[in-house]
Design a protein around this motif. Sequence first.
Motif, PDB file in Angstrom:
ATOM      1  N   LEU A 190     -18.985  -2.876 -18.337  1.00 58.69           N
ATOM      2  CA  LEU A 190     -18.155  -1.689 -18.172  1.00 58.69           C
ATOM      3  C   LEU A 190     -17.417  -1.423 -19.475  1.00 58.69           C
ATOM      4  O   LEU A 190     -17.116  -2.369 -20.223  1.00 58.69           O
ATOM      5  CB  LEU A 190     -17.119  -1.879 -17.055  1.00 58.69           C
ATOM      6  CG  LEU A 190     -17.536  -1.481 -15.632  1.00 58.69           C
ATOM      7  CD1 LEU A 190     -18.526  -2.490 -15.075  1.00 58.69           C
ATOM      8  CD2 LEU A 190     -16.314  -1.385 -14.733  1.00 58.69           C
ATOM      9  N   SER A 191     -17.124  -0.163 -19.735  1.00 52.11           N
ATOM     10  CA  SER A 191     -16.270   0.151 -20.879  1.00 52.11           C
ATOM     11  C   SER A 191     -14.869  -0.389 -20.595  1.00 52.11           C
ATOM     12  O   SER A 191     -14.495  -0.608 -19.439  1.00 52.11           O
ATOM     13  CB  SER A 191     -16.220   1.660 -21.113  1.00 52.11           C
ATOM     14  OG  SER A 191     -15.534   2.298 -20.035  1.00 52.11           O
ATOM     15  N   SER A 192     -14.102  -0.583 -21.648  1.00 54.34           N
ATOM     16  CA  SER A 192     -12.756  -1.143 -21.471  1.00 54.34           C
ATOM     17  C   SER A 192     -11.891  -0.234 -20.605  1.00 54.34           C
ATOM     18  O   SER A 192     -11.105  -0.714 -19.777  1.00 54.34           O
ATOM     19  CB  SER A 192     -12.095  -1.367 -22.838  1.00 54.34           C
ATOM     20  OG  SER A 192     -12.051  -0.163 -23.580  1.00 54.34           O
ATOM     21  N   ASP A 193     -12.036   1.078 -20.759  1.00 55.47           N
ATOM     22  CA  ASP A 193     -11.246   2.017 -19.958  1.00 55.47           C
ATOM     23  C   ASP A 193     -11.631   1.947 -18.480  1.00 55.47           C
ATOM     24  O   ASP A 193     -10.760   1.914 -17.598  1.00 55.47           O
ATOM     25  CB  ASP A 193     -11.432   3.451 -20.472  1.00 55.47           C
ATOM     26  CG  ASP A 193     -10.813   3.657 -21.846  1.00 55.47           C
ATOM     27  OD1 ASP A 193      -9.930   2.858 -22.212  1.00 55.47           O
ATOM     28  OD2 ASP A 193     -11.217   4.587 -22.544  1.00 55.47           O
ATOM     29  N   MET A 194     -12.946   1.929 -18.212  1.00 55.53           N
ATOM     30  CA  MET A 194     -13.404   1.854 -16.825  1.00 55.53           C
ATOM     31  C   MET A 194     -12.967   0.550 -16.175  1.00 55.53           C
ATOM     32  O   MET A 194     -12.530   0.528 -15.019  1.00 55.53           O
ATOM     33  CB  MET A 194     -14.927   1.981 -16.775  1.00 55.53           C
ATOM     34  CG  MET A 194     -15.457   3.384 -17.000  1.00 55.53           C
ATOM     35  SD  MET A 194     -15.117   4.482 -15.599  1.00 55.53           S
ATOM     36  CE  MET A 194     -16.267   3.841 -14.395  1.00 55.53           C
ATOM     37  N   PHE A 195     -13.061  -0.550 -16.927  1.00 57.23           N
ATOM     38  CA  PHE A 195     -12.686  -1.843 -16.361  1.00 57.23           C
ATOM     39  C   PHE A 195     -11.194  -1.893 -16.049  1.00 57.23           C
ATOM     40  O   PHE A 195     -10.781  -2.384 -14.994  1.00 57.23           O
ATOM     41  CB  PHE A 195     -13.059  -2.972 -17.334  1.00 57.23           C
ATOM     42  CG  PHE A 195     -12.727  -4.337 -16.799  1.00 57.23           C
ATOM     43  CD1 PHE A 195     -13.534  -4.944 -15.857  1.00 57.23           C
ATOM     44  CD2 PHE A 195     -11.592  -5.006 -17.227  1.00 57.23           C
ATOM     45  CE1 PHE A 195     -13.232  -6.191 -15.350  1.00 57.23           C
ATOM     46  CE2 PHE A 195     -11.277  -6.259 -16.723  1.00 57.23           C
ATOM     47  CZ  PHE A 195     -12.096  -6.851 -15.790  1.00 57.23           C
ATOM     48  N   GLN A 196     -10.392  -1.351 -16.957  1.00 61.23           N
ATOM     49  CA  GLN A 196      -8.946  -1.369 -16.721  1.00 61.23           C
ATOM     50  C   GLN A 196      -8.602  -0.524 -15.495  1.00 61.23           C
ATOM     51  O   GLN A 196      -7.726  -0.904 -14.703  1.00 61.23           O
ATOM     52  CB  GLN A 196      -8.197  -0.846 -17.947  1.00 61.23           C
ATOM     53  CG  GLN A 196      -6.690  -0.965 -17.823  1.00 61.23           C
ATOM     54  CD  GLN A 196      -6.006  -0.933 -19.178  1.00 61.23           C
ATOM     55  OE1 GLN A 196      -6.432  -1.585 -20.105  1.00 61.23           O
ATOM     56  NE2 GLN A 196      -4.952  -0.161 -19.284  1.00 61.23           N
ATOM     57  N   ASP A 197      -9.287   0.603 -15.332  1.00 62.36           N
ATOM     58  CA  ASP A 197      -9.066   1.429 -14.137  1.00 62.36           C
ATOM     59  C   ASP A 197      -9.387   0.636 -12.876  1.00 62.36           C
ATOM     60  O   ASP A 197      -8.650   0.696 -11.886  1.00 62.36           O
ATOM     61  CB  ASP A 197      -9.950   2.684 -14.186  1.00 62.36           C
ATOM     62  CG  ASP A 197      -9.444   3.710 -15.187  1.00 62.36           C
ATOM     63  OD1 ASP A 197      -8.290   3.563 -15.642  1.00 62.36           O
ATOM     64  OD2 ASP A 197     -10.199   4.626 -15.530  1.00 62.36           O
ATOM     65  N   PHE A 198     -10.495  -0.116 -12.917  1.00 61.79           N
ATOM     66  CA  PHE A 198     -10.891  -0.906 -11.746  1.00 61.79           C
ATOM     67  C   PHE A 198      -9.819  -1.951 -11.413  1.00 61.79           C
ATOM     68  O   PHE A 198      -9.460  -2.134 -10.253  1.00 61.79           O
ATOM     69  CB  PHE A 198     -12.224  -1.600 -12.000  1.00 61.79           C
ATOM     70  CG  PHE A 198     -12.660  -2.499 -10.875  1.00 61.79           C
ATOM     71  CD1 PHE A 198     -13.212  -1.965  -9.726  1.00 61.79           C
ATOM     72  CD2 PHE A 198     -12.494  -3.874 -10.956  1.00 61.79           C
ATOM     73  CE1 PHE A 198     -13.606  -2.784  -8.678  1.00 61.79           C
ATOM     74  CE2 PHE A 198     -12.876  -4.699  -9.911  1.00 61.79           C
ATOM     75  CZ  PHE A 198     -13.432  -4.148  -8.771  1.00 61.79           C
ATOM     76  N   VAL A 199      -9.317  -2.644 -12.438  1.00 63.75           N
ATOM     77  CA  VAL A 199      -8.301  -3.669 -12.211  1.00 63.75           C
ATOM     78  C   VAL A 199      -7.031  -3.053 -11.621  1.00 63.75           C
ATOM     79  O   VAL A 199      -6.469  -3.554 -10.649  1.00 63.75           O
ATOM     80  CB  VAL A 199      -7.975  -4.418 -13.522  1.00 63.75           C
ATOM     81  CG1 VAL A 199      -6.797  -5.370 -13.325  1.00 63.75           C
ATOM     82  CG2 VAL A 199      -9.189  -5.200 -14.002  1.00 63.75           C
ATOM     83  N   LEU A 200      -6.585  -1.944 -12.197  1.00 59.02           N
ATOM     84  CA  LEU A 200      -5.340  -1.310 -11.724  1.00 59.02           C
ATOM     85  C   LEU A 200      -5.480  -0.797 -10.294  1.00 59.02           C
ATOM     86  O   LEU A 200      -4.580  -0.969  -9.469  1.00 59.02           O
ATOM     87  CB  LEU A 200      -4.944  -0.177 -12.672  1.00 59.02           C
ATOM     88  CG  LEU A 200      -4.521  -0.608 -14.077  1.00 59.02           C
ATOM     89  CD1 LEU A 200      -4.232   0.600 -14.953  1.00 59.02           C
ATOM     90  CD2 LEU A 200      -3.295  -1.512 -14.025  1.00 59.02           C
ATOM     91  N   VAL A 201      -6.626  -0.154 -10.000  1.00 59.63           N
ATOM     92  CA  VAL A 201      -6.835   0.356  -8.644  1.00 59.63           C
ATOM     93  C   VAL A 201      -6.918  -0.800  -7.653  1.00 59.63           C
ATOM     94  O   VAL A 201      -6.400  -0.712  -6.534  1.00 59.63           O
ATOM     95  CB  VAL A 201      -8.113   1.226  -8.583  1.00 59.63           C
ATOM     96  CG1 VAL A 201      -8.442   1.597  -7.149  1.00 59.63           C
ATOM     97  CG2 VAL A 201      -7.925   2.490  -9.409  1.00 59.63           C
ATOM     98  N   SER A 202      -7.548  -1.915  -8.058  1.00 60.00           N
ATOM     99  CA  SER A 202      -7.632  -3.095  -7.189  1.00 60.00           C
ATOM    100  C   SER A 202      -6.243  -3.643  -6.897  1.00 60.00           C
ATOM    101  O   SER A 202      -5.924  -3.992  -5.750  1.00 60.00           O
ATOM    102  CB  SER A 202      -8.494  -4.178  -7.844  1.00 60.00           C
ATOM    103  OG  SER A 202      -9.818  -3.734  -8.016  1.00 60.00           O
ATOM    104  N   LEU A 203      -5.403  -3.715  -7.916  1.00 54.29           N
ATOM    105  CA  LEU A 203      -4.042  -4.224  -7.722  1.00 54.29           C
ATOM    106  C   LEU A 203      -3.230  -3.289  -6.824  1.00 54.29           C
ATOM    107  O   LEU A 203      -2.438  -3.733  -5.996  1.00 54.29           O
ATOM    108  CB  LEU A 203      -3.345  -4.392  -9.082  1.00 54.29           C
ATOM    109  CG  LEU A 203      -3.915  -5.496  -9.982  1.00 54.29           C
ATOM    110  CD1 LEU A 203      -3.266  -5.452 -11.356  1.00 54.29           C
ATOM    111  CD2 LEU A 203      -3.720  -6.864  -9.342  1.00 54.29           C
ATOM    112  N   GLN A 204      -3.449  -1.973  -6.983  1.00 58.89           N
ATOM    113  CA  GLN A 204      -2.753  -1.004  -6.129  1.00 58.89           C
ATOM    114  C   GLN A 204      -3.182  -1.171  -4.674  1.00 58.89           C
ATOM    115  O   GLN A 204      -2.377  -1.074  -3.751  1.00 58.89           O
ATOM    116  CB  GLN A 204      -3.038   0.416  -6.599  1.00 58.89           C
ATOM    117  CG  GLN A 204      -2.362   0.775  -7.916  1.00 58.89           C
ATOM    118  CD  GLN A 204      -2.850   2.100  -8.461  1.00 58.89           C
ATOM    119  OE1 GLN A 204      -3.568   2.830  -7.781  1.00 58.89           O
ATOM    120  NE2 GLN A 204      -2.469   2.412  -9.682  1.00 58.89           N
TER     121      GLN A 204
END
Length: 520
Positions: A190-204
């Motif tokens: 995953l691109s760094s932006d896509m991966f960070q979005d996934f992590v943040l949404v998972s935490l939310q």
Amino acid sequence: MSSIIGLPTRGSDVTILITKVHLHPLCELVEFWGNFSRAERAADYEFLAKDIQSPGNAFNEFEGNPGDQCLVQIDGFWYRCRIVTRSGSKFSVFLIDKGVTYSTTTSKLAWGQKKHFHLPPEVEFCVLANVLPHSPENRWSPVALAFLKSLSGKSVKAHVQDVLVAHRTFLLHIPSISKQMYEMGIAKKLSSDMFQDFVLVSLQSQSGAEVSPEARQSSMGASERLHKQEHFMYPELPAGTVETVIVTDVTNPQRIFCQLKVFSQELKKLSEQITQLCEGRMTNCIVGPEMIGFPCAARGSDGRWYRSILQQVFPTNKVVEVLNVDYGTKQFVQVENVRPLAAEFFRMPVVTYICSLHGVIDKGVGWTNSQIDYLRSLLLYKTVIAKFEYQSVSEGVHYVTLYGDENTNINNLFGSKESCSLGCEKTLGDYAIRTTAYSLQHSAMQEGNQRKMLTSGQAVKEKEGKGMLKLPSEELRLNSSHMAVVQDIFDPSEFWIQTLNYANELDTLMDSIYHLYKNP
């Protein structure tokens, strides 16, 4: 997002010792505990390890609650820990300097002094950046789990991609590990932006699970399922069509999303209508892996709702990946931000096309970040003129030539600067010569298939100084379809096919050549 005092900051390069990897096939993220090299604090931790061997008061029968910091005795040594759970006299504690959970009893616990907890944990919680499971179920395979288990005890170089201060979590890009996982086929990139979005949404999603019973009950009204009763309409663009387009997303030179500018205002109105319908509706949307490819409405990070297609489902985190069909953007959203798309929103056709730059090739080695960044600077969110050269149905893309200000040919501009233009690299004749040489060598190694390996596209070098003799080739019209056999492959961008249009004539020719030359 900021930094934690005394620990690596975002963008820094570090060396980390992986002490413990969290292994679970249903956990999509690769989580581990690591020890950052902090030589200046080594003496402090050594002194602390000795000092806590004289603990404070032992636990009484009713002392100790989840969240309390204390000391635990294991094999005669005391360690700093935090209580995770308690059931009577049995405790589960987390060793904050080891990154492991341990089961114990009241008799093995004692209170420490305040000074014992001044030093930060010796290990920090980390996540391996830019990788997710490769399997369709988004689960780690047994091979992947075995590989991840082998990482414990290894010291590696890492780049701090981000620091999630609120969760005391480090997102680490470790090329030596992630590259090997990609090559083994156990992880997707995953691109760094896509991966960070996934992590943040998972935490939310995890924090969103802690809602009040009243709120939970109010959201348990109607349940809706995604369905595939309706389909998006994709109008065809004849070869040679010229349109003004807005470039809405750039993945690489072979995947660019171009939206017909004439419909841009209509698409904004459509998004407003979907937002009015979906926003504030308290419904449970049932989403499962069997629904991948289904159309839906999804709430973007800007709070607006868009026409989308379900791409991936991560049941553990209650997160899905969707593709916004009108803008070409992919994003991770919580399941609660997905709705079935009403029938009236299918009437507007999809006028955003997946495009590939005509005459630009990657030479079989992929695209670098610098090349993609340069292309984005040329195209992203820009209004340009696009000539749709032709459509490749098998690839699902339109090959286009893009023109910018003052009629600048952007394909040529990018291709010449990055040395990836088909024209500046080789001609079609060059392809024929190189592939012929390879095919002849290959056929010499396959004596049992002598007759099969000869193709009508091969050129024969007669004698030194006499040049090349090029045989005539069959003309294949644009957008025509043919039954064919793949006769030779050099790499994914160069291969030879033989149509069945002249199969009988070719067999006769091959027989003649074979019988003529089989006698020395």
